[in-house]
Design an enzyme around this catalytic site. Sequence first.
Site, PDB file in Angstrom:
ATOM      1  N   ASP A 352      41.681  11.963  20.287  1.00  0.00           N
ATOM      2  CA  ASP A 352      41.787  13.492  20.329  1.00  0.00           C
ATOM      3  C   ASP A 352      42.316  13.827  18.919  1.00  0.00           C
ATOM      4  OD1 ASP A 352      44.555  13.683  20.377  1.00  0.00           O
ATOM      5  OD2 ASP A 352      44.444  14.713  22.263  1.00  0.00           O
ATOM      6  N   ILE A 353      41.993  15.180  18.548  1.00  0.00           N
ATOM      7  CA  ILE A 353      42.245  15.396  17.099  1.00  0.00           C
ATOM      8  C   ILE A 353      43.851  15.814  17.135  1.00  0.00           C
ATOM      9  CG2 ILE A 353      41.929  17.341  15.407  1.00  0.00           C
ATOM     10  CD1 ILE A 353      39.143  17.559  16.795  1.00  0.00           C
ATOM     11  N   GLU A 395      39.685  19.246  22.398  1.00  0.00           N
ATOM     12  CA  GLU A 395      39.355  18.510  21.384  1.00  0.00           C
ATOM     13  C   GLU A 395      39.669  16.837  21.633  1.00  0.00           C
ATOM     14  OE1 GLU A 395      43.972  19.188  21.346  1.00  0.00           O
ATOM     15  OE2 GLU A 395      42.126  20.037  22.297  1.00  0.00           O
TER      16      GLU A 395
END
Length: 470
Positions: A352-353, A395
């Site tokens: 994930d970001i 995300e």
Amino acid sequence: MEENKELREKAYEIIKRKGEFFSLKFQHSDLKTLLHELDVYQAELEAQNEELRNKELALINANVKNQKLFNEAPFPYLLLDNSLVIIEANFLAQDFFNFTKSKKSTVLFSTYIKQGEMKKFLNWIVSNEYKNNYLELDLVNFNKKSNRFRLYLKDYEKGKEGYLLSLRDVQKEVDLAEDLNKKNLLLNEITQNQENMIIVYDNEYNLLFLNDKFLEFYASKDISDFRIKYDSIDCTFIKNEGFFSVDTKINLHWTDMMINSEQKNNLILINEKKSDEVKAFIVSISRSKTDHIICSLSEVTDISLEKRKLEKRVFYDELTQIYNRAKFNDFLNTEFSFFKRQSLDLSIVMFDIDFFKDINDNFGHDVGDEVLKYLSDIVAKRLRESDIFARWGGEEFIILLKACSKEDACNFAQNLRSNIEDAIFPNEIKITCSFGVTATLPDDSIKTFLKRVDELLYESKRNGRNQVTC
């Protein structure tokens, strides 16, 4: 004395008939000797006559036997003279032509040949073609009923003139052939009027039949023209997700491949040559009692498009246009069972970001959405065709790597992490991602598999982010 002399001369004349040798031998013999020789000669003649009588009797018996065989033969037989007049007919021929004893010796065989076929018959005889081949033509009996016959003609034995004609009634064969032809025409008409495209193979997968609907779709005049234009039918199938296509690694005919497919996928995409439009078909495959393979292709383009639109809404992430969590889980259920059963490597990469909330807070959700889309494009370009990429939520993203060891998956994730870190996103934004990577273990379930990769991802976050934990 005069009487004896006369008797001797008569006896000598008879003995002379036996030949010159006997004529000289008994020229000066007395009457007594000549009479004795006459007795011997008479005995010889009687013996010869007995032998001739026996031969004559044998010949009569043979003729009777031959005549019986001729008369009782299972086919009509006729004896014709050189003018083609019927001089003899066996029982079956007599029945068919209704001959009387007096009539058959005066009737030309041509009388019974159906009008319009006389020229064919005469050419057959004049050209001597009858010596090598039979002739089929229609003969008309006394009731004016026409039957198809096969004629076999043979010359008389040497020294005789005329022909022996054998007739084989093939009307039933003709009727059966005509009936079969009518059925074939009806079947062909039914097949040609089908809305579906029809393909027929024999049991060795040789292409036998294509209906007009199929030929029109492929802009081909006939089956030969199609063979010239295309190597095979399956080579025209368009490879697309959710549709059947041939796996060249498997040595099977496409029909068997489709039947044996684990996914039971019988949807194909083909480009119509006339309109240059891609159309979808559902394929139905069956084997006939004659072991022919019959394939029916029903167009479902509109249905397929609607289905694809529905699937797009249900199984694809609306923002990034990659798979959503539901579809990923669907793939994972199938692949996990298969790879575990085959003892093959199966790995997962989850990432994930980092600090994505800051992007939304500082630049707005619109920019945040563009970052998600841009990131999806970067990842998608680095995947193999067999890899499955999905948005897991928010995300967070997930990748299923088939036939990929844990070590290879870790290397892939490290390269991907570096590519993302080096990329410049919309609004000149720079981002990093944290990764978790794992491969299946012997006692894994899907639940433990996913739980482990999730824990590895969060270990990367706890350890400072922008890193890969395997």
